[in-house]
Motif scaffolding. Structure first.
Motif, PDB file in Angstrom:
ATOM      1  N   PRO A 109       0.772  -1.224   0.066  1.00 21.89           N
ATOM      2  CA  PRO A 109       0.166   0.154  -0.026  1.00 21.89           C
ATOM      3  C   PRO A 109       0.851   1.146  -0.088  1.00 21.89           C
ATOM      4  N   PHE A 110       2.033   1.378   0.209  1.00 18.54           N
ATOM      5  CA  PHE A 110       3.043   2.375   0.445  1.00 18.54           C
ATOM      6  C   PHE A 110       3.899   2.590  -1.087  1.00 18.54           C
ATOM      7  N   LEU A 111       3.618   1.963  -2.091  1.00 16.98           N
ATOM      8  CA  LEU A 111       4.216   2.226  -3.445  1.00 16.98           C
ATOM      9  C   LEU A 111       4.657   3.773  -3.601  1.00 16.98           C
ATOM     10  N   PRO A 112       5.864   3.920  -4.137  1.00 15.46           N
ATOM     11  CA  PRO A 112       6.524   4.916  -4.393  1.00 15.46           C
ATOM     12  C   PRO A 112       5.268   5.909  -5.659  1.00 15.46           C
ATOM     13  N   ARG A 113       5.164   7.239  -5.416  1.00 13.15           N
ATOM     14  CA  ARG A 113       4.290   7.780  -6.210  1.00 13.15           C
ATOM     15  C   ARG A 113       5.181   8.212  -7.583  1.00 13.15           C
ATOM     16  N   ASP A 114       6.586   7.999  -7.502  1.00 14.75           N
ATOM     17  CA  ASP A 114       7.420   8.464  -8.645  1.00 14.75           C
ATOM     18  C   ASP A 114       7.969   6.932  -9.230  1.00 14.75           C
ATOM     19  N   LEU A 115       7.118   5.721  -8.892  1.00 12.25           N
ATOM     20  CA  LEU A 115       7.535   4.577  -9.465  1.00 12.25           C
ATOM     21  C   LEU A 115       7.978   4.404 -10.868  1.00 12.25           C
ATOM     22  N   ALA A 116       7.156   4.677 -11.578  1.00 12.23           N
ATOM     23  CA  ALA A 116       7.041   4.534 -12.790  1.00 12.23           C
ATOM     24  C   ALA A 116       8.318   5.306 -13.641  1.00 12.23           C
ATOM     25  N   VAL A 117       8.287   6.696 -13.273  1.00 10.28           N
ATOM     26  CA  VAL A 117       9.279   7.294 -13.750  1.00 10.28           C
ATOM     27  C   VAL A 117      10.900   6.996 -13.645  1.00 10.28           C
ATOM     28  N   ARG A 118      10.764   6.495 -12.359  1.00 11.60           N
ATOM     29  CA  ARG A 118      12.361   5.735 -11.879  1.00 11.60           C
ATOM     30  C   ARG A 118      12.390   4.416 -12.444  1.00 11.60           C
ATOM     31  N   MET A 119      11.610   3.746 -12.684  1.00 14.07           N
ATOM     32  CA  MET A 119      11.696   2.495 -13.366  1.00 14.07           C
ATOM     33  C   MET A 119      12.202   2.624 -14.609  1.00 14.07           C
ATOM     34  N   MET A 120      11.533   3.609 -15.401  1.00  7.68           N
ATOM     35  CA  MET A 120      11.818   3.932 -16.661  1.00  7.68           C
ATOM     36  C   MET A 120      13.312   4.223 -16.893  1.00  7.68           C
ATOM     37  N   ALA A 121      13.578   5.276 -16.074  1.00  6.17           N
ATOM     38  CA  ALA A 121      15.050   5.755 -15.946  1.00  6.17           C
ATOM     39  C   ALA A 121      16.061   4.851 -15.902  1.00  6.17           C
ATOM     40  N   ALA A 122      15.888   3.886 -15.021  1.00  7.63           N
ATOM     41  CA  ALA A 122      16.738   2.931 -14.239  1.00  7.63           C
ATOM     42  C   ALA A 122      16.991   1.945 -15.677  1.00  7.63           C
ATOM     43  N   ARG A 123      16.136   1.619 -16.445  1.00  4.75           N
ATOM     44  CA  ARG A 123      15.846   0.784 -17.620  1.00  4.75           C
ATOM     45  C   ARG A 123      16.864   1.486 -18.622  1.00  4.75           C
ATOM     46  N   ASP A 124      16.245   2.784 -18.797  1.00  7.94           N
ATOM     47  CA  ASP A 124      17.076   3.458 -19.895  1.00  7.94           C
ATOM     48  C   ASP A 124      18.573   3.756 -19.559  1.00  7.94           C
ATOM     49  N   ARG A 125      18.857   4.127 -18.335  1.00  2.00           N
ATOM     50  CA  ARG A 125      20.421   4.275 -18.025  1.00  2.00           C
ATOM     51  C   ARG A 125      21.106   2.954 -18.401  1.00  2.00           C
ATOM     52  N   ALA A 126      20.518   2.033 -17.948  1.00  2.00           N
ATOM     53  CA  ALA A 126      21.279   0.503 -18.099  1.00  2.00           C
ATOM     54  C   ALA A 126      21.097  -0.006 -19.723  1.00  2.00           C
ATOM     55  N   GLY A 127      20.427   0.595 -20.558  1.00  6.62           N
ATOM     56  CA  GLY A 127      20.247   0.209 -21.817  1.00  6.62           C
ATOM     57  C   GLY A 127      19.385  -1.421 -21.533  1.00  6.62           C
ATOM     58  N   ALA A 128      18.485  -1.507 -20.673  1.00 12.88           N
ATOM     59  CA  ALA A 128      18.170  -2.959 -20.254  1.00 12.88           C
ATOM     60  C   ALA A 128      16.885  -3.101 -21.062  1.00 12.88           C
ATOM     61  N   GLU A 129      16.359  -4.511 -21.087  1.00 10.66           N
ATOM     62  CA  GLU A 129      15.131  -4.818 -21.485  1.00 10.66           C
ATOM     63  C   GLU A 129      14.044  -4.870 -20.240  1.00 10.66           C
ATOM     64  N   ILE A 130      14.572  -5.270 -18.906  1.00  9.46           N
ATOM     65  CA  ILE A 130      13.465  -5.256 -18.106  1.00  9.46           C
ATOM     66  C   ILE A 130      13.976  -4.300 -16.850  1.00  9.46           C
ATOM     67  N   ALA A 131      13.244  -3.657 -15.816  1.00  4.08           N
ATOM     68  CA  ALA A 131      13.892  -3.003 -14.550  1.00  4.08           C
ATOM     69  C   ALA A 131      12.976  -3.636 -13.469  1.00  4.08           C
ATOM     70  N   CYS A 132      13.555  -3.762 -12.399  1.00  7.01           N
ATOM     71  CA  CYS A 132      12.999  -4.394 -11.229  1.00  7.01           C
ATOM     72  C   CYS A 132      13.527  -3.313 -10.052  1.00  7.01           C
ATOM     73  N   ALA A 133      12.410  -3.336  -9.059  1.00 10.15           N
ATOM     74  CA  ALA A 133      12.600  -2.286  -7.991  1.00 10.15           C
ATOM     75  C   ALA A 133      13.694  -3.056  -6.955  1.00 10.15           C
ATOM     76  N   ALA A 134      14.317  -2.302  -6.024  1.00 13.49           N
ATOM     77  CA  ALA A 134      14.999  -2.677  -4.871  1.00 13.49           C
ATOM     78  C   ALA A 134      15.072  -1.789  -3.836  1.00 13.49           C
ATOM     79  N   SER A 135      14.997  -2.251  -2.530  1.00 12.45           N
ATOM     80  CA  SER A 135      14.971  -1.433  -1.492  1.00 12.45           C
ATOM     81  C   SER A 135      15.753  -2.131  -0.483  1.00 12.45           C
ATOM     82  N   GLY A 136      16.513  -1.467   0.430  1.00 12.10           N
ATOM     83  CA  GLY A 136      17.361  -1.886   1.585  1.00 12.10           C
ATOM     84  C   GLY A 136      18.137  -3.064   1.224  1.00 12.10           C
ATOM     85  N   GLY A 137      18.536  -3.108   0.037  1.00 13.52           N
ATOM     86  CA  GLY A 137      19.600  -4.308  -0.285  1.00 13.52           C
ATOM     87  C   GLY A 137      18.886  -5.329  -0.872  1.00 13.52           C
ATOM     88  N   GLN A 138      17.691  -5.332  -1.138  1.00 10.67           N
ATOM     89  CA  GLN A 138      16.572  -6.538  -1.292  1.00 10.67           C
ATOM     90  C   GLN A 138      16.099  -5.857  -2.799  1.00 10.67           C
TER      91      GLN A 138
END
Length: 208
Positions: A109-138
């Motif tokens: 219930p506490f999902l980030p309100r900027d989740l989509a933007v940051r997921m796309m940014a991570a994918r684009d920076r890495a030139g990756a196919e898939i992006a997955c979220a991480a927090s606290g080293g998990q």
């Protein structure tokens, strides 16, 4: 709304599991006077072009939420990957302009309100196919950005290869991680048990 220049993004809330630790009906458990599913949908909807629900029980149970419901195309509760494939199949049939799926669990219930933007940014920076979220080293592979171009590949992995674990599937592809902080709360806190629900009530009461 997702940036149109990037193509349409479909949000999918994964509620296809059986919720045994909560005793069933997990998405409908109330948190701060609203079902968990309502909290998740409210966080996700402003970030994507449309939202659907992946669930394998009677879709009429979710009618009040006004979300299309897509059941797993693979039998016997094959896990979150089957839910993602369900979303890809739904998108191809109903929203062919969709280029990617943003998946989230129905118990966060506490999902980030900027989740989509940051997921796309991570994918684009890495030139990756898939992006997955991480927090606290998990790593949280259920929170993922999945290109529709992988639809046939994912179907083959599930049906022909018997892949079930998300990390087994992401290992086959170039995956980026989008890291999120955990202060004041881990945004991917999962409500899996009655004790988790009580903890979430305390967090919600603190207006996090």
């Amino acid at each position: 709304m997702a940036e149109q220049t990037r193509g349409a993004i479909l949000g999918i809330i994964l509620a296809g599991g059986q919720g045994r630790r909560m005793g069933g009906d997990k998405p409908l458990q109330e948190l701060a006077g609203r079902p968990l599913l309502a909290h998740v949908a409210a966080r996700l909807a402003p970030q994507v072009d449309a939202v659907i629900l992946n669930a394998n029980d009677d879709p009429a149970r979710y009618a009040a939420f006004g979300l299309p419901v897509a059941a797993d195309p693979v039998p016997d509760f094959a896990g979150p990957l089957a839910g993602i494939l369900a979303g890809m199949d739904w998108a191809r049939a109903n929203r062919p302009e969709t280029v990617a799926l943003l998946s989230v669990p129905a118990d966060a219930p506490f999902l980030p309100r900027d989740l989509a933007v940051r997921m796309m940014a991570a994918r684009d920076r890495a030139g990756a196919e898939i992006a997955c979220a991480a927090s606290g080293g998990q790593l949280h592979p259920v929170v993922g950005l999945w290109p529709l171009a992988l639809r046939d590949d994912l179907r083959h992995a599930l049906i022909a290869d018997g892949v079930r674990r998300m990390t087994d599937y992401t290992a086959r592809h170039h995956m980026a991680q989008a890291a999120f902080g955990t202060d004041p709360v881990d945004p991917f806190f999962n409500v899996n048990t009655p004790a988790d629900l009580a903890a979430a009530e305390a967090l919600a009461a603190a207006s996090i």
